[in-house]
Design a protein around this motif. Structure first.
Motif, short mmCIF file in Angstrom:
data_model
loop_
_atom_site.label_atom_id
_atom_site.label_comp_id
_atom_site.label_asym_id
_atom_site.label_seq_id
_atom_site.Cartn_x
_atom_site.Cartn_y
_atom_site.Cartn_z
N PRO A 47 6.08 6.02 2.47
CA PRO A 47 5.97 7.44 2.13
C PRO A 47 6.99 8.32 2.86
O PRO A 47 7.44 9.33 2.31
CB PRO A 47 4.54 7.80 2.54
N ARG A 75 -7.08 -0.70 -0.09
CA ARG A 75 -7.52 0.64 -0.49
C ARG A 75 -7.61 1.57 0.72
O ARG A 75 -7.24 2.74 0.64
CB ARG A 75 -8.86 0.56 -1.20
N VAL A 89 -4.14 2.76 1.66
CA VAL A 89 -3.68 3.83 0.77
C VAL A 89 -4.39 5.14 1.11
O VAL A 89 -3.77 6.20 1.20
CB VAL A 89 -3.90 3.46 -0.71
N ALA A 140 0.94 9.13 -6.01
CA ALA A 140 1.17 10.54 -5.69
C ALA A 140 2.11 11.20 -6.69
O ALA A 140 2.02 12.41 -6.93
CB ALA A 140 1.74 10.67 -4.27
N ALA A 169 0.83 -1.20 0.00
CA ALA A 169 0.00 0.00 0.00
C ALA A 169 0.86 1.25 0.00
O ALA A 169 0.55 2.24 -0.68
CB ALA A 169 -0.93 -0.01 1.21
N GLY A 207 -3.03 6.62 4.28
CA GLY A 207 -1.71 7.18 4.05
C GLY A 207 -1.77 8.52 3.34
O GLY A 207 -1.02 9.44 3.65
N LEU A 208 -2.66 8.63 2.37
CA LEU A 208 -2.80 9.88 1.63
C LEU A 208 -3.34 11.00 2.53
O LEU A 208 -2.90 12.15 2.45
CB LEU A 208 -3.72 9.68 0.43
N GLN A 239 0.93 4.07 -2.85
CA GLN A 239 0.69 5.47 -2.51
C GLN A 239 1.72 6.40 -3.15
O GLN A 239 1.37 7.42 -3.76
CB GLN A 239 0.70 5.66 -0.99
N PRO A 243 -6.21 14.31 -1.53
CA PRO A 243 -6.09 12.85 -1.42
C PRO A 243 -7.04 12.09 -2.34
O PRO A 243 -6.67 11.06 -2.92
CB PRO A 243 -6.41 12.59 0.06
N VAL A 295 -5.60 4.93 -8.14
CA VAL A 295 -5.32 3.61 -7.55
C VAL A 295 -6.49 2.68 -7.83
O VAL A 295 -7.63 2.94 -7.43
CB VAL A 295 -5.08 3.71 -6.03
N LEU A 345 -6.17 9.18 -5.02
CA LEU A 345 -6.78 7.86 -4.83
C LEU A 345 -7.49 7.39 -6.10
O LEU A 345 -7.60 6.18 -6.33
CB LEU A 345 -7.75 7.90 -3.66
#
Length: 288
Positions: free
Chosen positions: A144, A44, A47, A25, A17, A50-51, A21, A64, A71, A68
């Motif tokens: 990240p 999902r 991710v 990004a 994930a 994290g965003l 990400q 974000p 993805v 997303l």
């Protein structure tokens, strides 16, 4: 070089994930392949979480939700993937099978990469028809926030693939180092050895976990002590790597009794809520 237009990630756990990400990004369309709907939904959410955190820290150039949208979750790789990164658990047989299957689904020019932290690139390439297109891209946890990607060159990896992997890591804002295929590469070999010695010190009562970690943080400017780092990586993951290095490199990598006992009890670190520290809120909590 910019990032690939389309990237496939096999495995949507914490590492997969995170890799998804950072590529999304940076502008890639990313397909995360998981075994079933429940695992895909969890990937999902990892991710998305994290965003959101990256946006809160001012580390995301878009909303974000916009990132997303790049993805995708699927049961199979897209045929037009330029890069496929395998990020399944650290099991040689599992990884080799996943990589062989992946190679049959993508084009001949696609680069196939493994996120292994210790397994032989040459060994994983044995079942591949195009080993020159295969390379190690060892990302670090949490992906990240980590600055490093270890590019591991197997005996048949082409120079062009090595250079492409390094350039993609740079395009992600990471620093790439290139190492030769060797047990534990550069990072795991050094990091695991330090972690195992810290566990032995704890086992022998030299000091408590916080003191051992603080010694390395303040005395040697390590950003995180070896025991807290082991909790973040996962005690089970560290044990598996240590066992592999023990077989390959000898007794200096023999896993301590305390590590085996904790794994047997299910004390796996942050993901279980208990390791060398208590993680009050489980996987997302702070250790104490």
């Amino acid at each position: 070089m910019s990032v690939p237009k389309r990237v496939g990630i096999i495995g949507g756990g914490r590492m997969g994930a995170g890799i998804a990400q950072v590529f999304a990004a940076a502008g890639s369309v990313v397909t995360v392949v998981e075994r079933d709907e429940a695992a895909a939904t969890a990937a999902r959410e990892r991710v998305a979480t994290g965003l959101r955190r990256a946006a809160e820290r001012g580390k995301l150039g878009e909303e974000p939700s916009a990132v997303l949208e790049r993805v995708e979750l699927a049961g199979a790789l897209p045929a037009d993937a330029e890069l496929v990164v395998e990020a399944v658990p650290e099991d040689a047989r599992l990884k080799a099978g996943v990589l062989t299957a992946a190679e049959s689904l993508v084009g001949e020019r696609a680069v196939l990469a493994t996120n292994t932290s210790s397994l032989s690139i040459a060994g994983l390439a044995e079942g591949l028809r195009r080993p020159a297109r295969f390379v190690g891209m060892h990302f670090f946890n949490p992906v990240p926030a980590s600055d490093l990607v270890e590019i591991v060159v197997g005996p048949q990896t082409s120079d062009a693939v090595r250079d492409a992997a390094s350039s993609w890591a740079t395009a992600l804002g990471k620093t790439a180092i290139v190492v030769r295929d060797s047990p534990g590469f550069a990072t795991s070999r050094l990091g695991v050895l330090l972690g195992l010695e810290a566990i032995r010190m704890l086992e022998e009562g030299v000091a408590d976990a916080a003191a051992i970690d603080r010694a390395m943080e303040l005395g040697y400017r390590h950003p995180m002590g070896p025991l807290r780092s082991t909790d973040l990586v996962g005690l089970d993951v560290r044990l598996a790597i240590a066992e592999h290095l023990h077989r390959e490199l000898g007794d200096r990598f023999a896993p301590p009794r305390l590590l085996r006992e904790k794994v047997a009890r299910g004390e796996l670190g942050r993901k279980s809520g208990q390791g060398f520290y208590e993680w009050a809120s489980g996987p997302s909590g702070e250790g104490r």
